[in-house]
Design an enzyme around this catalytic site. Structure first.
Site, PDB file in Angstrom:
ATOM      1  N   ASP A  35       9.355  -3.909   5.268  1.00 14.29           N
ATOM      2  CA  ASP A  35       7.852  -3.329   6.774  1.00 14.29           C
ATOM      3  C   ASP A  35       9.704  -2.110   7.662  1.00 14.29           C
ATOM      4  O   ASP A  35      10.331  -2.001   6.816  1.00 14.29           O
ATOM      5  CB  ASP A  35       8.476  -4.169   8.204  1.00 14.29           C
ATOM      6  CG  ASP A  35       7.489  -3.376   9.679  1.00 14.29           C
ATOM      7  OD1 ASP A  35       7.119  -2.943   9.249  1.00 14.29           O
ATOM      8  OD2 ASP A  35       8.144  -4.738  10.558  1.00 14.29           O
ATOM      9  N   HIS A  52       5.788   6.155   4.308  1.00 12.98           N
ATOM     10  CA  HIS A  52       5.269   4.923   2.859  1.00 12.98           C
ATOM     11  C   HIS A  52       5.819   5.275   1.515  1.00 12.98           C
ATOM     12  O   HIS A  52       5.717   4.455   0.890  1.00 12.98           O
ATOM     13  CB  HIS A  52       3.857   4.891   3.276  1.00 12.98           C
ATOM     14  CG  HIS A  52       3.305   4.604   4.660  1.00 12.98           C
ATOM     15  ND1 HIS A  52       4.005   3.085   5.025  1.00 12.98           N
ATOM     16  CD2 HIS A  52       2.635   4.802   5.442  1.00 12.98           C
ATOM     17  CE1 HIS A  52       3.060   3.236   6.159  1.00 12.98           C
ATOM     18  NE2 HIS A  52       2.654   3.865   6.565  1.00 12.98           N
ATOM     19  N   LEU A 146       7.668 -11.281 -14.960  1.00 13.14           N
ATOM     20  CA  LEU A 146       7.588 -11.389 -13.839  1.00 13.14           C
ATOM     21  C   LEU A 146       5.859 -10.650 -13.152  1.00 13.14           C
ATOM     22  O   LEU A 146       5.182 -10.030 -13.759  1.00 13.14           O
ATOM     23  CB  LEU A 146       8.064  -9.882 -13.069  1.00 13.14           C
ATOM     24  CG  LEU A 146       8.361 -10.186 -11.115  1.00 13.14           C
ATOM     25  CD1 LEU A 146       9.252 -11.199 -10.691  1.00 13.14           C
ATOM     26  CD2 LEU A 146       9.155  -8.569 -10.944  1.00 13.14           C
TER      27      LEU A 146
HETATM   28  C1  FPP Z   1       5.149  -1.385   7.429  1.00 14.80           C
HETATM   29  O1  FPP Z   1       5.830  -0.655   7.904  1.00 14.80           O
HETATM   30  C2  FPP Z   1       4.002  -1.229   5.629  1.00 14.80           C
HETATM   31  C3  FPP Z   1       3.093  -1.140   5.850  1.00 14.80           C
HETATM   32  C4  FPP Z   1       1.656  -1.309   6.510  1.00 14.80           C
HETATM   33  C5  FPP Z   1       2.212   0.068   4.017  1.00 14.80           C
HETATM   34  C6  FPP Z   1       3.718  -0.414   3.462  1.00 14.80           C
HETATM   35  C7  FPP Z   1       2.988  -0.472   1.775  1.00 14.80           C
HETATM   36  C8  FPP Z   1       4.017   0.260   1.660  1.00 14.80           C
HETATM   37  C9  FPP Z   1       5.753   0.212   1.091  1.00 14.80           C
HETATM   38  C10 FPP Z   1       3.649   0.857  -0.649  1.00 14.80           C
HETATM   39  C11 FPP Z   1       3.338   0.271  -1.187  1.00 14.80           C
HETATM   40  C12 FPP Z   1       3.453   0.277  -2.408  1.00 14.80           C
HETATM   41  C13 FPP Z   1       2.951  -0.383  -3.595  1.00 14.80           C
HETATM   42  C14 FPP Z   1       2.440  -0.080  -4.701  1.00 14.80           C
HETATM   43  C15 FPP Z   1       2.716  -1.737  -3.482  1.00 14.80           C
HETATM   44  P1  FPP Z   1       5.187   0.716   9.123  1.00 14.80           P
HETATM   45  O2  FPP Z   1       4.333   1.374   8.594  1.00 14.80           O
HETATM   46  O3  FPP Z   1       4.599  -0.475  10.168  1.00 14.80           O
HETATM   47  O4  FPP Z   1       6.447   0.541   9.538  1.00 14.80           O
HETATM   48  P2  FPP Z   1       6.752   0.834  11.712  1.00 14.80           P
HETATM   49  O5  FPP Z   1       6.946  -0.941  11.650  1.00 14.80           O
HETATM   50  O6  FPP Z   1       8.350   1.489  11.262  1.00 14.80           O
HETATM   51  O7  FPP Z   1       5.514   1.796  11.799  1.00 14.80           O
END
Ligand code: FPP
Length: 256
Positions: A35, A52, A146
């Site tokens: 997050d 992201h 893994l």
């Molecule tokens: C939450 O942060 C994150 C997500 C909804 C997406 C997570 C995805 C990735 C880290 C990339 C993953 C990639 C692969 C290939 C597995 P948020 O957008 O809710 O952040 P915020 O709360 O600060 O708005």
């Protein structure tokens, strides 16, 4: 515990020394709620999608770190059943990230013997996302290292509802009696069937909730929260979480 996990742990001494990680209590299964990507981007005046993309680099770093210390299963919450509520452009981007990630990293993950799995409702994913992830699942299915378990269009309640529906149908069809429905029956019908429950769940960015992630499976999971935003989360943060986990007394409802 799964047969294939027994006796497989062999950390390099280097990591045990450097990070103070005890080889005998490394968690088998670590789950992560990644997050804070949006806030990371906002702080830099960048669009959310930049967060992201930066978060994707952390995925690589943490996967390698987990593999280095002998974690056997790493489950990452990449997209929840609720994330469809986000702006279309962001959803589109998130649906393309697995392709970008795998194009960059699949060769190295293969070399590291990583097995990729996906949990969630894949029927709800765009065809291009589905194809990319299932090609990677197919390509890595013989790997014995893994397990990188990516939760995509995943929701814990939906998972339990699906399990209950299947079980009820089995009872109606006379394949199962009501008295035989147990925790084990439920587990067998979850998307994580065959995997041990997470020992440790990490959530970044200061939010302290489960957000519909692995609701059944996390009944006895140790929870670890940090204010660090996911794109800033480094290998050393991961090892701190592991060390903290190793100090906990797990009782599973019993006594020490
Ligand atoms: C939450 O942060 C994150 C997500 C909804 C997406 C997570 C995805 C990735 C880290 C990339 C993953 C990639 C692969 C290939 C597995 P948020 O957008 O809710 O952040 P915020 O709360 O600060 O708005």
């Amino acid at each position: 515990m799964l047969e294939r996990f027994k006796g497989l742990f062999s950390p390099t001494k280097e990591h045990v020394d450097e990070y103070g990680i005890q080889p005998d209590t490394v968690p088998y299964h670590v789950a992560i709620i990644m997050d804070g990507n949006g806030r990371w981007a906002k702080k830099r005046g960048l669009p959310r999608i930049a967060g992201h993309r930066a978060g994707m680099k952390t995925v690589k770093e943490v996967t390698i770190a987990a593999d280095d210390i002998g974690v056997k299963v790493l489950t990452l919450y990449a997209f929840s059943t609720e994330n469809w509520k986000r702006p279309l452009q962001e959803v589109d981007f998130l649906m393309r990230l697995p392709e970008e990630f795998l194009a960059l990293e699949l060769d190295e993950l293969m070399e590291k013997n990583v097995q990729i799995r996906v949990i969630g409702d894949s029927s709800g994913l765009p065809a291009h996302t589905r194809k990319t992830v299932f090609d990677a699942v197919e390509k890595t299915k013989q790997n014995t290292g893994l397990i990188l378990n990516i939760a995509l269009n995943y929701g814990g309640r939906a998972e339990i509802i699906d399990a209950v529906r299947t079980i009820v149908q089995e009872v109606i069809d006379g394949k199962l009696s009501v008295e035989d429905v147990s925790a084990h029956t439920i587990e067998q019908h979850l998307l994580t069937s065959g995997l041990p429950d997470p020992d440790l769940l990490i959530r970044t960015s200061g939010e302290i909730r489960l957000s519909n992630f692995l609701l059944w499976q996390s009944a006895y999971t140790e929870l670890w929260f940090t204010d660090v935003l996911w794109p800033d989360f480094r290998r050393h943060h991961f090892f701190t979480a592991i060390r903290d986990y190793q100090k906990r007394g797990r009782r599973f409802g019993g006594l020490n």
